[in-house]
Design a protein around this motif. Structure first.
Motif, PDB file in Angstrom:
ATOM      1  N   GLU A   1     -21.953 -41.058 -22.452  1.00  0.00           N
ATOM      2  CA  GLU A   1     -20.846 -42.004 -22.606  1.00  0.00           C
ATOM      3  C   GLU A   1     -20.675 -42.731 -21.273  1.00  0.00           C
ATOM      4  O   GLU A   1     -21.212 -42.287 -20.255  1.00  0.00           O
ATOM      5  CB  GLU A   1     -19.557 -41.272 -22.980  1.00  0.00           C
ATOM      6  N   PRO A   2     -19.972 -43.847 -21.260  1.00  0.00           N
ATOM      7  CA  PRO A   2     -19.776 -44.540 -19.981  1.00  0.00           C
ATOM      8  C   PRO A   2     -19.024 -43.647 -18.992  1.00  0.00           C
ATOM      9  O   PRO A   2     -18.159 -42.857 -19.375  1.00  0.00           O
ATOM     10  CB  PRO A   2     -18.934 -45.765 -20.368  1.00  0.00           C
ATOM     11  N   LEU A   3     -19.364 -43.753 -17.719  1.00  0.00           N
ATOM     12  CA  LEU A   3     -18.680 -42.971 -16.697  1.00  0.00           C
ATOM     13  C   LEU A   3     -18.786 -43.663 -15.356  1.00  0.00           C
ATOM     14  O   LEU A   3     -19.563 -44.610 -15.179  1.00  0.00           O
ATOM     15  CB  LEU A   3     -19.288 -41.567 -16.610  1.00  0.00           C
ATOM     16  N   GLU A   4     -18.015 -43.166 -14.401  1.00  0.00           N
ATOM     17  CA  GLU A   4     -18.081 -43.660 -13.025  1.00  0.00           C
ATOM     18  C   GLU A   4     -18.524 -42.523 -12.129  1.00  0.00           C
ATOM     19  O   GLU A   4     -17.987 -41.412 -12.204  1.00  0.00           O
ATOM     20  CB  GLU A   4     -16.736 -44.196 -12.571  1.00  0.00           C
ATOM     21  N   LEU A   5     -19.520 -42.790 -11.293  1.00  0.00           N
ATOM     22  CA  LEU A   5     -20.047 -41.788 -10.377  1.00  0.00           C
ATOM     23  C   LEU A   5     -20.049 -42.366  -8.976  1.00  0.00           C
ATOM     24  O   LEU A   5     -20.721 -43.357  -8.710  1.00  0.00           O
ATOM     25  CB  LEU A   5     -21.467 -41.383 -10.786  1.00  0.00           C
ATOM     26  N   ALA A   6     -19.250 -41.758  -8.085  1.00  0.00           N
ATOM     27  CA  ALA A   6     -19.149 -42.206  -6.693  1.00  0.00           C
ATOM     28  C   ALA A   6     -18.883 -43.702  -6.621  1.00  0.00           C
ATOM     29  O   ALA A   6     -19.460 -44.417  -5.802  1.00  0.00           O
ATOM     30  CB  ALA A   6     -20.421 -41.849  -5.925  1.00  0.00           C
ATOM     31  N   GLY A   7     -17.998 -44.196  -7.508  1.00  0.00           N
ATOM     32  CA  GLY A   7     -17.616 -45.596  -7.488  1.00  0.00           C
ATOM     33  C   GLY A   7     -18.565 -46.526  -8.215  1.00  0.00           C
ATOM     34  O   GLY A   7     -18.336 -47.746  -8.237  1.00  0.00           O
ATOM     35  N   THR A   8     -19.610 -45.983  -8.833  1.00  0.00           N
ATOM     36  CA  THR A   8     -20.586 -46.804  -9.545  1.00  0.00           C
ATOM     37  C   THR A   8     -20.426 -46.606 -11.051  1.00  0.00           C
ATOM     38  O   THR A   8     -20.413 -45.467 -11.534  1.00  0.00           O
ATOM     39  CB  THR A   8     -22.021 -46.426  -9.133  1.00  0.00           C
ATOM     40  N   ARG A   9     -20.336 -47.708 -11.768  1.00  0.00           N
ATOM     41  CA  ARG A   9     -20.217 -47.656 -13.225  1.00  0.00           C
ATOM     42  C   ARG A   9     -21.592 -47.383 -13.840  1.00  0.00           C
ATOM     43  O   ARG A   9     -22.575 -48.051 -13.522  1.00  0.00           O
ATOM     44  CB  ARG A   9     -19.680 -48.983 -13.744  1.00  0.00           C
ATOM     45  N   ILE A  10     -21.662 -46.399 -14.708  1.00  0.00           N
ATOM     46  CA  ILE A  10     -22.897 -46.060 -15.414  1.00  0.00           C
ATOM     47  C   ILE A  10     -22.616 -46.154 -16.906  1.00  0.00           C
ATOM     48  O   ILE A  10     -21.691 -45.518 -17.416  1.00  0.00           O
ATOM     49  CB  ILE A  10     -23.386 -44.654 -15.033  1.00  0.00           C
ATOM     50  N   GLU A  11     -23.408 -46.975 -17.592  1.00  0.00           N
ATOM     51  CA  GLU A  11     -23.179 -47.208 -19.012  1.00  0.00           C
ATOM     52  C   GLU A  11     -23.853 -46.132 -19.853  1.00  0.00           C
ATOM     53  O   GLU A  11     -24.823 -45.493 -19.431  1.00  0.00           O
ATOM     54  CB  GLU A  11     -23.717 -48.584 -19.413  1.00  0.00           C
ATOM     55  N   ALA A  12     -23.344 -45.951 -21.075  1.00  0.00           N
ATOM     56  CA  ALA A  12     -23.935 -44.991 -22.000  1.00  0.00           C
ATOM     57  C   ALA A  12     -25.406 -45.328 -22.215  1.00  0.00           C
ATOM     58  O   ALA A  12     -25.780 -46.487 -22.401  1.00  0.00           O
ATOM     59  CB  ALA A  12     -23.181 -45.013 -23.324  1.00  0.00           C
ATOM     60  N   GLY A  13     -26.249 -44.301 -22.175  1.00  0.00           N
ATOM     61  CA  GLY A  13     -27.675 -44.487 -22.387  1.00  0.00           C
ATOM     62  C   GLY A  13     -28.465 -44.688 -21.120  1.00  0.00           C
ATOM     63  O   GLY A  13     -29.702 -44.584 -21.142  1.00  0.00           O
ATOM     64  N   GLU A  14     -27.802 -44.971 -19.980  1.00  0.00           N
ATOM     65  CA  GLU A  14     -28.534 -45.130 -18.720  1.00  0.00           C
ATOM     66  C   GLU A  14     -29.039 -43.780 -18.229  1.00  0.00           C
ATOM     67  O   GLU A  14     -28.417 -42.744 -18.452  1.00  0.00           O
ATOM     68  CB  GLU A  14     -27.641 -45.752 -17.650  1.00  0.00           C
ATOM     69  N   SER A  15     -30.174 -43.805 -17.540  1.00  0.00           N
ATOM     70  CA  SER A  15     -30.724 -42.575 -16.977  1.00  0.00           C
ATOM     71  C   SER A  15     -30.320 -42.433 -15.513  1.00  0.00           C
ATOM     72  O   SER A  15     -30.104 -43.425 -14.808  1.00  0.00           O
ATOM     73  CB  SER A  15     -32.246 -42.558 -17.102  1.00  0.00           C
ATOM     74  N   VAL A  16     -30.228 -41.191 -15.075  1.00  0.00           N
ATOM     75  CA  VAL A  16     -29.805 -40.872 -13.706  1.00  0.00           C
ATOM     76  C   VAL A  16     -30.770 -39.839 -13.130  1.00  0.00           C
ATOM     77  O   VAL A  16     -31.081 -38.837 -13.781  1.00  0.00           O
ATOM     78  CB  VAL A  16     -28.367 -40.316 -13.689  1.00  0.00           C
ATOM     79  N   LEU A  17     -31.241 -40.096 -11.920  1.00  0.00           N
ATOM     80  CA  LEU A  17     -32.029 -39.130 -11.156  1.00  0.00           C
ATOM     81  C   LEU A  17     -31.202 -38.703  -9.948  1.00  0.00           C
ATOM     82  O   LEU A  17     -30.609 -39.545  -9.269  1.00  0.00           O
ATOM     83  CB  LEU A  17     -33.341 -39.746 -10.668  1.00  0.00           C
ATOM     84  N   VAL A  18     -31.178 -37.420  -9.674  1.00  0.00           N
ATOM     85  CA  VAL A  18     -30.473 -36.899  -8.511  1.00  0.00           C
ATOM     86  C   VAL A  18     -31.504 -36.502  -7.469  1.00  0.00           C
ATOM     87  O   VAL A  18     -32.338 -35.619  -7.708  1.00  0.00           O
ATOM     88  CB  VAL A  18     -29.599 -35.685  -8.882  1.00  0.00           C
TER      89      VAL A  18
END
Length: 381
Positions: free
Chosen positions: A273-290
């Protein structure tokens, strides 16, 4: 983005916590590079490990090896992890330590007392391969073949060879689990087969779990052992310090996990789902690498000494070398023991150990997820 260098990660970290990057073969992704944001991402339930939350997902291509706890969320992840967690408790690993020491000792016996050798091929690789294969129940004659497949899957040379390796390993594990069903024994793989027979695992989950434990149970440890030895040999002051006080070995391994990060980044996570991470908007379906490598060198958390300095006396336990949260590496206790045993016995047997090549000429094999030495030529005496 193909395995950014530590210098590139530092530059990104100085600019902010989250960045948009292009990952060849996977497309656009968000890369997290600070420790606070990394820990937040790794514990945020809105960031799923299940690829079905990816906006670009169209199917798994029929590869059953994707059905494992690394690529799943609770409650499925909880059920799968519980089936194998008992084999990796601190108590079980303590009981396994004498076997690790015997395997390491046998490998050292096979090395010449003097001359040169490739420490990856002769020591860092066969030690964890032997241990995880014995734990799972992989016949000794098959171990070379499975590592070839495993190596191609974690650091693919092409999409075609990776697909071939996936098919080969899937076929092998299918045959082996059928054999375990006919002739059960006291190994982990037999336990998993019994779980499938009792309806606790599906056939696809059985293959996925066997694949994950087999591959994750040795690939990163190979890199950890070789990188730790490399760091010691290229930092003579730290090597001398460890030789003077061998009780620092476990701390040296911990510092190597922070400094070298055999796992460069987490597996992909996908915004459910859409979320905010460290001030950055991330839309549903986007991928994230840590980026575990960047987070473990964040000067905000490792300020003294300089986080880009290898120091075996550092209090390094806050690193993210084994991840964080629900997917914290299940095999961390085993990897720590294997690396500590490997380093301590090697230095005891070879007091004149030294690199046999210019460090600048050594090849580091990298992928989005992993980083490790292709070979480590050393002078043994």
């Amino acid at each position: 983005m193909t395995a950014p260098t530590l210098e590139e990660l530092a530059a990104l970290r100085a600019e902010g916590a989250v960045h948009r990057v292009h990952v060849p073969g996977s497309g656009e992704s968000r890369l997290v590079v600070t420790r606070d944001a990394a820990r937040a991402a790794l514990t945020d339930p809105r960031l799923s490990n299940d690829i079905r939350h990816s906006a670009s997902w169209h199917g798994d291509g029929g590869h059953a090896i994707g059905h494992n706890m690394l690529q799943s969320d609770p409650p499925l992840h909880t059920r799968l992890r519980a089936l194998v967690a008992g084999h990796f408790t601190p108590g079980r690993i303590t009981a396994l330590r004498p076997r690790v020491e015997r395997v390491a000792g046998d490998l050292l016996d096979a090395l010449p007392r003097t001359g040169t050798a490739d420490l990856v091929d002769r020591y860092a690789l066969p030690l964890p391969v032997t241990v995880i294969c014995e734990l799972l129940g992989i016949p000794e004659a098959d171990r070379g073949g499975f590592h070839t497949w495993s190596n191609e899957l974690v650091m693919p040379t092409s999409p075609e060879t990776a697909a071939s390796a996936a098919a080969g390993l899937t076929g092998y594990l299918t045959d082996l689990t059928d054999h375990k069903r006919r002739t059960p024994d006291d190994t982990l793989l037999s336990d998993l087969v019994a779980a499938e027979d009792n309806g606790v695992l599906t056939a696809e989950e059985l293959l996925g779990m066997a694949f994950l434990i087999l591959v994750a149970g040795h690939e990163t440890t190979v890199n950890l052992i070789s990188a730790t030895v490399h760091s010691l040999l290229t930092h003579p002051d730290q090597l001398a310090r460890l030789r003077a006080d061998p009780d620092l070995t476990e701390n040296a391994v911990e510092e190597s996990l922070r400094y070298n990060s055999p796992v460069h980044s987490s597996a992909f996570r996908f915004a459910a789902e859409p979320l905010e991470l460290a001030g950055t908007r991330i839309e549903a379906g986007e991928s994230v690498l840590v980026s575990l490598a960047a987070a473990s060198r964040d000067p905000g958390h490792f300020p003294d000494p300089d986080p880009d300095r290898f120091d075996i006396g550092r209090r390094a336990r806050g690193h993210l070398g084994f991840g964080h949260g629900l997917h914290h590496c299940l095999g961390a206790p085993l990897a720590r023991v294997e690396a500590a045993v490997a380093v301590r016995l090697l230095l005891e047997r070879h007091p004149a150990l030294a690199l046999a090549a210019d460090p600048a000429t050594l090849t580091w094999r990298t992928s989005t997820l992993l980083r490790g030495l292709a070979e480590l030529p050393v002078r043994l005496g």
